[in-house]
Design an enzyme around this catalytic site. Sequence first.
Site, PDB file in Angstrom:
ATOM      1  N   ASN A   1       2.856 -14.922  -4.064  1.00 27.91           N
ATOM      2  CA  ASN A   1       3.416 -13.531  -4.428  1.00 27.91           C
ATOM      3  C   ASN A   1       4.494 -13.350  -3.838  1.00 27.91           C
ATOM      4  OD1 ASN A   1       4.526 -11.189  -3.863  1.00 27.91           O
ATOM      5  ND2 ASN A   1       2.493 -10.475  -3.417  1.00 27.91           N
TER       6      ASN A   1
ATOM      7  N   CYS B   1       7.425  -5.020  -4.055  1.00 32.57           N
ATOM      8  CA  CYS B   1       7.279  -5.747  -5.348  1.00 32.57           C
ATOM      9  C   CYS B   1       7.754  -5.266  -6.344  1.00 32.57           C
ATOM     10  CB  CYS B   1       5.585  -5.830  -5.279  1.00 32.57           C
ATOM     11  SG  CYS B   1       5.468  -6.604  -3.494  1.00 32.57           S
TER      12      CYS B   1
ATOM     13  N   HIS C   1       3.728  -8.624 -11.742  1.00 31.54           N
ATOM     14  CA  HIS C   1       3.967  -9.195 -10.502  1.00 31.54           C
ATOM     15  C   HIS C   1       2.643  -9.252 -10.503  1.00 31.54           C
ATOM     16  CE1 HIS C   1       3.903  -9.214  -6.693  1.00 31.54           C
ATOM     17  NE2 HIS C   1       3.504  -8.479  -6.273  1.00 31.54           N
TER      18      HIS C   1
HETATM   19  O1  UT7 Z   1       2.394  -7.392  -3.603  1.00 29.89           O
HETATM   20  C1  UT7 Z   1       2.277  -6.291  -2.645  1.00 29.89           C
HETATM   21  C2  UT7 Z   1       1.275  -6.049  -3.144  1.00 29.89           C
HETATM   22  N1  UT7 Z   1      -0.154  -6.597  -2.180  1.00 29.89           N
HETATM   23  C3  UT7 Z   1      -0.671  -7.061  -2.739  1.00 29.89           C
HETATM   24  O2  UT7 Z   1      -1.264  -6.980  -4.259  1.00 29.89           O
HETATM   25  C4  UT7 Z   1      -2.761  -7.261  -1.900  1.00 29.89           C
HETATM   26  C5  UT7 Z   1      -3.929  -6.661  -2.087  1.00 29.89           C
HETATM   27  N2  UT7 Z   1      -4.654  -7.451  -1.474  1.00 29.89           N
HETATM   28  C6  UT7 Z   1      -5.362  -8.367  -2.066  1.00 29.89           C
HETATM   29  O3  UT7 Z   1      -5.022  -8.930  -2.116  1.00 29.89           O
HETATM   30  C7  UT7 Z   1      -6.595  -8.622  -0.519  1.00 29.89           C
HETATM   31  O4  UT7 Z   1      -7.205  -7.647  -0.224  1.00 29.89           O
HETATM   32  C8  UT7 Z   1      -6.397 -10.061   0.437  1.00 29.89           C
HETATM   33  C9  UT7 Z   1      -6.424 -10.987  -0.789  1.00 29.89           C
HETATM   34  C10 UT7 Z   1      -5.128  -9.375   1.311  1.00 29.89           C
HETATM   35  C11 UT7 Z   1      -7.408 -10.280   0.985  1.00 29.89           C
HETATM   36  O5  UT7 Z   1      -8.909 -10.282   0.413  1.00 29.89           O
HETATM   37  P1  UT7 Z   1     -10.555  -9.437   0.526  1.00 29.89           P
HETATM   38  O6  UT7 Z   1     -10.691 -10.075  -0.276  1.00 29.89           O
HETATM   39  O7  UT7 Z   1      -9.823  -8.483   0.521  1.00 29.89           O
HETATM   40  O8  UT7 Z   1     -10.406 -10.118   1.932  1.00 29.89           O
HETATM   41  P2  UT7 Z   1     -10.890  -9.232   3.905  1.00 29.89           P
HETATM   42  O9  UT7 Z   1      -9.201  -8.186   3.925  1.00 29.89           O
HETATM   43  O10 UT7 Z   1     -11.258  -8.099   2.940  1.00 29.89           O
HETATM   44  O11 UT7 Z   1     -11.174 -10.121   4.656  1.00 29.89           O
HETATM   45  C12 UT7 Z   1     -12.611 -10.352   3.996  1.00 29.89           C
HETATM   46  C13 UT7 Z   1     -12.538 -11.605   5.578  1.00 29.89           C
HETATM   47  C14 UT7 Z   1     -12.688 -11.300   6.257  1.00 29.89           C
HETATM   48  O12 UT7 Z   1     -13.352 -11.780   7.604  1.00 29.89           O
HETATM   49  P3  UT7 Z   1     -14.697 -11.282   7.609  1.00 29.89           P
HETATM   50  O13 UT7 Z   1     -14.345  -9.492   9.012  1.00 29.89           O
HETATM   51  O14 UT7 Z   1     -15.335 -10.107   7.054  1.00 29.89           O
HETATM   52  O15 UT7 Z   1     -15.607 -11.499   8.870  1.00 29.89           O
HETATM   53  C15 UT7 Z   1     -11.264 -11.634   7.104  1.00 29.89           C
HETATM   54  O16 UT7 Z   1     -10.741 -11.911   8.312  1.00 29.89           O
HETATM   55  O17 UT7 Z   1     -11.650 -12.743   5.137  1.00 29.89           O
HETATM   56  C16 UT7 Z   1     -11.126 -12.887   6.547  1.00 29.89           C
HETATM   57  N3  UT7 Z   1     -10.134 -13.452   6.205  1.00 29.89           N
HETATM   58  C17 UT7 Z   1      -9.279 -14.825   5.377  1.00 29.89           C
HETATM   59  N4  UT7 Z   1     -10.222 -15.968   6.069  1.00 29.89           N
HETATM   60  C18 UT7 Z   1      -9.335 -16.664   5.724  1.00 29.89           C
HETATM   61  C19 UT7 Z   1      -8.372 -12.708   5.516  1.00 29.89           C
HETATM   62  N5  UT7 Z   1      -7.463 -13.670   5.971  1.00 29.89           N
HETATM   63  C20 UT7 Z   1      -7.948 -14.593   5.729  1.00 29.89           C
HETATM   64  C21 UT7 Z   1      -7.836 -16.670   5.400  1.00 29.89           C
HETATM   65  N6  UT7 Z   1      -8.530 -17.198   5.561  1.00 29.89           N
HETATM   66  N7  UT7 Z   1      -6.602 -16.122   5.313  1.00 29.89           N
END
Ligand code: UT7
Length: 332
Positions: free
Chosen positions: A289, A115, A259
């Site tokens: 993204n 990125c 970004h």
């Molecule tokens: O550009 C490259 C650099 N990348 C980034 O900057 C990405 C940085 N990270 C993020 O933006 C966030 O961490 C994400 C958007 C990827 C994820 O958001 P989060 O608030 O950190 O969610 P999480 O990974 O903690 O997941 C929370 C819950 C989980 O369920 P449980 O374990 O709480 O039951 C996941 O399984 O959300 C679930 N989950 C989803 N639910 C519905 C993960 N993906 C999804 C989804 N739809 N697509």
Amino acid sequence: MNPPRSRILGTGRFLPEQVRTNDQLARMVDTSDAWITERTGIKERRIAGDGTVTSDMAAAAGRAALEMAGVPASKLSMIIVGTVTPDVPMPATAVFVQQKLGAGAIPSFDVSAACAGFLYGLSIADQFIRSGQAEYVLVVGVELLSRVLDWSDRATCVLFGDGAGAVLLGPTRGDGDRPSGVLSTRLYSDGALADALVIPGGGTREPLDAEGLANKRNKVHMSGQEIFKVAVKNLTSATTDAMVAGGLDGADVDWVVAHQANLRILTQVASRLSVPLERFVLNIDRYGNTSSASIPIALDEAVRDGRVREGHNLIMCALGAGISWGGAAVRF
Ligand code: UT7
């Protein structure tokens, strides 16, 4: 005579026509428009058609930047392409861009900084122009991520999109006490987090075999939370470093062209920088993204719709796989 500095002479972008909405994704994996919107700010993204390759998108964005600047491809001294989704593993996507644009026998190479790839390219181009070794340098950020996503993994497939953005940089020689152009660039990497966002298979570490393919080792794997934690901190510090080096403070900044990975990340960076979110160029809702393409796509939109104007102070920042990140201060 003052030594040359580099200045953005033209911008361009290419977005594939096909739109994939959150609702469409919710029919493919266990997700919802509400979850994606709330956690990321993304509503839809673009997906390249089957016949399109990375260099097609890069060349289209590059052509638009050259046209805006009124500089023919034959005058280019260098082409730098930031991408982690090349046409082929070898040679560089930049040589296919060179071929498609009809540029001469000039150095053309890719930068692999995910990125942050566009910012790395911008910084390299800036150094070549400042040292007088290059005149017109095309810097492209391009990704065709839809081909390296696991469309059954809801943790990654909802986040990314395809697209390309480009800038043409050229030399300018001082204009008094308020010089225009690239004021500063700052680049960083921390390999300690190299496996937090990775395509594990397909290289020398894990050549692809049938088992690797079955386990989707050729697709993006991400530990989102690990990246999120460092993103806010590192983007804030890189941006601050670039602002200080460029002689700007928060009140001087007209636009932050960051970004677009997650609206929550940008909201937190805005509050730490004391620059209101209204001064961020945002398009994550429409494109998701697009990795190295996201800064030049956002810049081109803001230039063409008149938000970014000559003399405006811009701050750019990006962080992604590597992890690699950086910041830049630019007077447009
Ligand atoms: O550009 C490259 C650099 N990348 C980034 O900057 C990405 C940085 N990270 C993020 O933006 C966030 O961490 C994400 C958007 C990827 C994820 O958001 P989060 O608030 O950190 O969610 P999480 O990974 O903690 O997941 C929370 C819950 C989980 O369920 P449980 O374990 O709480 O039951 C996941 O399984 O959300 C679930 N989950 C989803 N639910 C519905 C993960 N993906 C999804 C989804 N739809 N697509």
